[in-house]
Design an enzyme around this catalytic site. Structure first.
Site, PDB file in Angstrom:
ATOM      1  CG  HIS A   1      -0.038   6.849  -3.712  1.00 25.15           C
ATOM      2  ND1 HIS A   1       1.027   6.243  -3.103  1.00 25.15           N
ATOM      3  CD2 HIS A   1      -1.145   6.474  -3.028  1.00 25.15           C
ATOM      4  CE1 HIS A   1       0.580   5.516  -2.081  1.00 25.15           C
ATOM      5  NE2 HIS A   1      -0.726   5.636  -2.007  1.00 25.15           N
TER       6      HIS A   1
ATOM      7  CG  ASP B   1      -3.779   4.418  -0.410  1.00 22.86           C
ATOM      8  OD1 ASP B   1      -3.588   5.159  -1.408  1.00 22.86           O
ATOM      9  OD2 ASP B   1      -2.937   4.292   0.510  1.00 22.86           O
TER      10      ASP B   1
END
Lengths: 199, 82
Positions: A118, A156
């Site tokens: 992330h 993601d």
């Protein structure tokens, strides 16, 4: 605890894998593990309050709350917080996490050593121009270099975040599909070492 | 409402945030491939909202081309005139 972390029913191999390793980076890239003490929480808080980051992270917290979030990560085996530096200057906040300990590990075939990224590029002056692509590729290669058992590195981004998706695709993360993670619909992009090797 | 947002203005604003000359990119170029990142996209969304264009970051991100954005502007203008 992160709302994404999964603690129940972990496979023995996932527990044995332990916390995520640090990537091996070569200049112009370097990294620094964050500390809850000192100036780090201030910097992360400032970046997280930038509109382009807040929109997708939704963690526009105070430095104090970030100090807590950093300390919590360092105490567990789920994720590690880093500042990634370019030419010695802070460029991005990056969390490296174990995907089988995350909700995302329940929506794809996650191996025990798989890692996820992330990131938030905070330095406004140095974005664009392919720097993001180069950074995520350096991190993915650096993670698999550090631990050859890591076969896949996952990203993601929000399904609607076309900028991030393009960045990961450009860096060699193959699109796997869109999955509902509950808090968001994520576009899964995978950097697969068995595919990337030899580059 | 969005009267000040001509096609020329969109091209000019995009050129400015990309630090390029207008005309170096086509109206249907994917601007992400021309150096548009989330910070620059956010700054365009903010700038155009001030000009009355009610499109947010995510609306613009859906199809990042000058052509698609101008279609959004004109659609909104038509809507407002009804």
């Amino acid at each position: 605890m992160s709302t994404r972390e999964v603690t129940a029913g972990l496979a023995a191999a996932v527990v044995a894998a332990g916390p995520p390793p640090a990537p091996v980076l070569a200049p112009p890239w370097s990294h620094r593990l964050l500390s809850p003490d000192g100036p780090d929480p201030e910097l992360v808080s400032r970046w997280m309050n930038e509109p382009h980051v807040e929109l997708f992270w939704d963690q526009a917290w105070s430095p104090r709350r970030w100090a807590g979030a950093i300390a919590e990560q360092l105490q567990g085996d789920f994720s590690r917080p880093y500042i990634i530096e370019y030419e010695g200057e802070p460029l991005a906040y990056v969390e490296i996490y174990r995907t089988p300990r995350d909700v995302v590990g329940q929506v794809y075939d996650a191996g025990p050593y798989d890692l996820g990224i992330h990131l938030a590029i905070g330095d406004k002056a140095r974005t664009g121009r392919g720097l993001g692509r180069a950074m995520v590729r350096a991190i993915a290669n650096g993670l698999t270099e550090k631990d050859p058992r890591t076969r896949k590195v996952l990203a993601d981004p929000d399904e609607r975040h076309t900028v991030a998706r393009r960045m990961f695709e450009g860096a060699g993360f193959q699109f796997l599909g869109v999955r509902d993670l509950g808090h968001k619909r994520a576009a899964l992009h995978i950097y697969d070492l068995s595919v990337e090797r030899g580059r | 409402m969005t009267a000040s947002l001509s096609l020329e203005r969109l091209r000019g604003d995009v050129a400015e945030v990309l630090a390029e000359e207008p005309g170096t990119f086509a109206d249907d170029d994917n601007l992400i491939d021309r150096g548009l990142d989330s910070i620059r996209l956010m700054s365009l969304a903010t700038r155009w909202r001030e000009a009355g264009f009610e499109a947010g970051y995510l609306d613009l991100a859906q199809e990042p081309t000058v052509k698609a954005w101008y279609n959004l502007v004109t659609a909104q203008r038509t809507e407002a005139q009804r």
